[in-house]
Motif scaffolding. Structure first.
Motif, PDB file in Angstrom:
ATOM      1  N   MET A  53       2.825   6.786  -1.513  1.00  0.00           N
ATOM      2  CA  MET A  53       3.961   6.587  -0.602  1.00  0.00           C
ATOM      3  C   MET A  53       3.838   7.421   0.668  1.00  0.00           C
ATOM      4  N   ALA A  54       3.088   8.538   0.588  1.00  0.00           N
ATOM      5  CA  ALA A  54       3.014   9.454   1.737  1.00  0.00           C
ATOM      6  C   ALA A  54       2.468   8.729   2.962  1.00  0.00           C
ATOM      7  N   GLY A  55       3.240   8.744   4.025  1.00  0.00           N
ATOM      8  CA  GLY A  55       2.806   8.134   5.283  1.00  0.00           C
ATOM      9  C   GLY A  55       2.829   6.620   5.296  1.00  0.00           C
ATOM     10  N   PRO A  99       8.851  -1.971  -4.308  1.00  0.00           N
ATOM     11  CA  PRO A  99       8.269  -1.607  -5.615  1.00  0.00           C
ATOM     12  C   PRO A  99       6.996  -2.394  -5.896  1.00  0.00           C
ATOM     13  N   GLU A 100       6.962  -3.677  -5.484  1.00  0.00           N
ATOM     14  CA  GLU A 100       5.763  -4.493  -5.725  1.00  0.00           C
ATOM     15  C   GLU A 100       4.552  -3.897  -5.015  1.00  0.00           C
ATOM     16  N   GLU A 101       4.769  -3.544  -3.714  1.00  0.00           N
ATOM     17  CA  GLU A 101       3.648  -2.986  -2.932  1.00  0.00           C
ATOM     18  C   GLU A 101       3.167  -1.671  -3.530  1.00  0.00           C
ATOM     19  N   LEU A 102       4.144  -0.827  -3.908  1.00  0.00           N
ATOM     20  CA  LEU A 102       3.764   0.479  -4.457  1.00  0.00           C
ATOM     21  C   LEU A 102       3.024   0.304  -5.781  1.00  0.00           C
ATOM     22  N   ILE A 115      -1.166   1.403  -6.835  1.00  0.00           N
ATOM     23  CA  ILE A 115      -1.722   2.291  -7.879  1.00  0.00           C
ATOM     24  C   ILE A 115      -2.085   1.503  -9.145  1.00  0.00           C
ATOM     25  N   GLY A 116      -1.929   0.213  -9.109  1.00  0.00           N
ATOM     26  CA  GLY A 116      -2.296  -0.619 -10.264  1.00  0.00           C
ATOM     27  C   GLY A 116      -1.340  -0.468 -11.436  1.00  0.00           C
ATOM     28  N   ALA A 117      -0.039  -0.215 -11.129  1.00  0.00           N
ATOM     29  CA  ALA A 117       0.939  -0.023 -12.210  1.00  0.00           C
ATOM     30  C   ALA A 117       1.821  -1.259 -12.371  1.00  0.00           C
ATOM     31  N   THR A 118       2.682  -1.216 -13.398  1.00  0.00           N
ATOM     32  CA  THR A 118       3.588  -2.329 -13.684  1.00  0.00           C
ATOM     33  C   THR A 118       4.837  -2.213 -12.800  1.00  0.00           C
ATOM     34  N   GLU A 119       5.125  -3.260 -12.046  1.00  0.00           N
ATOM     35  CA  GLU A 119       6.213  -3.222 -11.051  1.00  0.00           C
ATOM     36  C   GLU A 119       7.548  -2.812 -11.644  1.00  0.00           C
ATOM     37  N   ARG A 120       7.862  -3.328 -12.855  1.00  0.00           N
ATOM     38  CA  ARG A 120       9.196  -3.058 -13.404  1.00  0.00           C
ATOM     39  C   ARG A 120       9.429  -1.562 -13.618  1.00  0.00           C
ATOM     40  N   VAL A 178       7.874   0.871 -11.925  1.00  0.00           N
ATOM     41  CA  VAL A 178       7.890   1.515 -10.605  1.00  0.00           C
ATOM     42  C   VAL A 178       9.263   1.328  -9.953  1.00  0.00           C
ATOM     43  N   ARG A 179       9.847   0.138 -10.123  1.00  0.00           N
ATOM     44  CA  ARG A 179      11.166  -0.126  -9.524  1.00  0.00           C
ATOM     45  C   ARG A 179      12.225   0.804 -10.122  1.00  0.00           C
ATOM     46  N   GLU A 180      12.175   0.976 -11.431  1.00  0.00           N
ATOM     47  CA  GLU A 180      13.164   1.846 -12.079  1.00  0.00           C
ATOM     48  C   GLU A 180      12.979   3.296 -11.635  1.00  0.00           C
TER      49      GLU A 180
END
Ligand SMILES: C[S@@+](CC[C@H](N)C(=O)[O-])C[C@H]1O[C@@H](n2cnc3c(N)ncnc32)[C@H](O)[C@@H]1O
Length: 348
Positions: free
Chosen positions: A38-40, A46-49, A53-58, A60-62
């Motif tokens: 997220m830095a910069g 949440p989808e982009e983030l 990092i190759g994580a599950t969106e749900r 990351v959103r929470e």
């Protein structure tokens, strides 16, 4: 009963529940690289983030919801979240003195021992530093290293009487209770003519310190030994205790040993957590963190060893001065401080 006061306290307590959970959120954010991603980056969904990092969106959103509610990230509207630059430094930059990541890792690691420490309250037993969750040890290294990298050679060593010059010429230095060797290795990189021995009672920390040393290229002048503070061997011109004197079962015995292993004209450097002398001086956020660490880590470690002095992380200068005097160190002076540390020079 003052209902307003009651509700104010309930609100504070609920906010503290969020803080306890925020500890877990911060460690997850650090471990998975969420903050670094997220830095910069500006406002991000949440989808982009998650995809960065190759994580599950749900998940990351929470996590983003929790972090925005806690004020760690900012909700930018339109389903996007942002990590302000001023938050990114404490959460990602381990060279900055503002870095807080290691403190969270230590706190969460220490909290793993909650049941064991509750038992210790009742049976009076101690818990050795090395018996804690390993995140305590790596967290502590990451918590303290930014302070050493930013203040040790820049401010603390120059504040000692004549020590900087001698370090540049070449002297022998002991780092007692060295942990993973963050201070030892940093000193070695700054003073290439001097040699360094780190001592620690915890075998796995000594192993980690050796590994870090091999990686840092100062292995020809830095060695580590598993030994308690009272078992150190050799003669030294500078003997340092970084954030560990208050942890020891017998701090007086440790300083007596240091005095016995000090060359003529040598110096003892004691770095301790910032604290005032009275409880009421420490009733602030730093005191809350340090008294908490002290209840879970420092006091149990001391109570696990002979003498059981249990100075606690908020011992304060007057108590430390008395300990030094009991060890025959008549010269004792505060030479520097930061918001987190007191720096003391002591001599026989
Ligand atoms: C809070 S940590 C500080 C570590 C290191 N000085 C640093 O700044 O990262 C305290 C250290 O003291 C060590 N320790 C505890 N009791 C000890 C003893 N009696 N003698 C030597 N080291 C001890 C622990 O193993 C731990 O590494």
């Amino acid at each position: 009963m003052d209902e307003t006061k009651l509700m104010d306290f309930v609100h504070k307590a609920v906010s503290d529940v969020g803080s306890v959970l925020a500890g877990s959120m911060v460690v997850i954010g650090d471990r998975l690289g969420l903050y670094r991603a997220m830095a910069g980056a500006g406002p991000i969904t949440p989808e982009e983030l998650a995809s960065r990092i190759g994580a599950t969106e749900r998940y990351v959103r929470e996590w983003l919801g929790a972090q925005a509610a806690a004020g760690y990230v900012v909700y930018a509207g339109d389903g996007r979240y942002e990590l302000p630059d001023e938050h990114a430094i404490p959460l990602t930059d381990e060279t900055s003195p503002a870095c807080v990541i290691g403190a969270f890792e230590t706190a969460l690691g220490a909290a793993q021992a909650t049941d064991r420490i509750a038992d210790a309250f009742m049976n009076g037993e101690g818990v050795f530093w090395g018996d804690h969750d390993p995140h305590v040890h790596t967290g502590c290294e990451r918590f303290f290293r930014p302070g050493y990298v930013n203040f040790l050679s820049q401010a603390w060593i120059p504040a000692l009487d004549g020590v900087e010059e001698r370090l540049r010429t070449g002297i022998r230095v002991a780092d007692v209770g060295c942990g993973h060797g963050a201070s030892t290795i940093h000193l070695a990189t700054q003073y290439p003519e001097s040699t360094f021995v780190g001592f620690d009672a915890h075998g796995a920390s000594v192993e980690a310190a050796r590994k870090r040393t091999a990686e840092s290229g100062v292995g020809d002048r830095v060695t580590f030994q598993q030994a308690t503070a009272k078992e150190i061997e050799g003669q030294f011109d500078l003997i340092a205790f970084f954030d560990c004197l208050h942890d020891l079962g017998d701090p007086v015995g440790a300083l007596v040993a240091a005095r016995d292993h000090l060359t003529d004209g040598g110096t003892i450097l004691i770095v301790e957590p910032m604290a005032g002398d009275r409880v009421e001086d420490n009733l602030n956020p730093i005191g809350a963190a340090y008294y908490g660490f002290s209840t879970l880590l420092c006091t149990p470690n001391s109570l696990s060893q002979e003498v059981k002095a249990a100075l606690g992380a908020q011992a304060g200068e007057a108590r430390l001065r008395a300990v030094a005097a009991d060890a025959g160190l008549s010269q004792f002076r505060r030479v520097a401080e930061t918001p987190f540390n007191i720096v003391i020079e002591a001599r026989p």
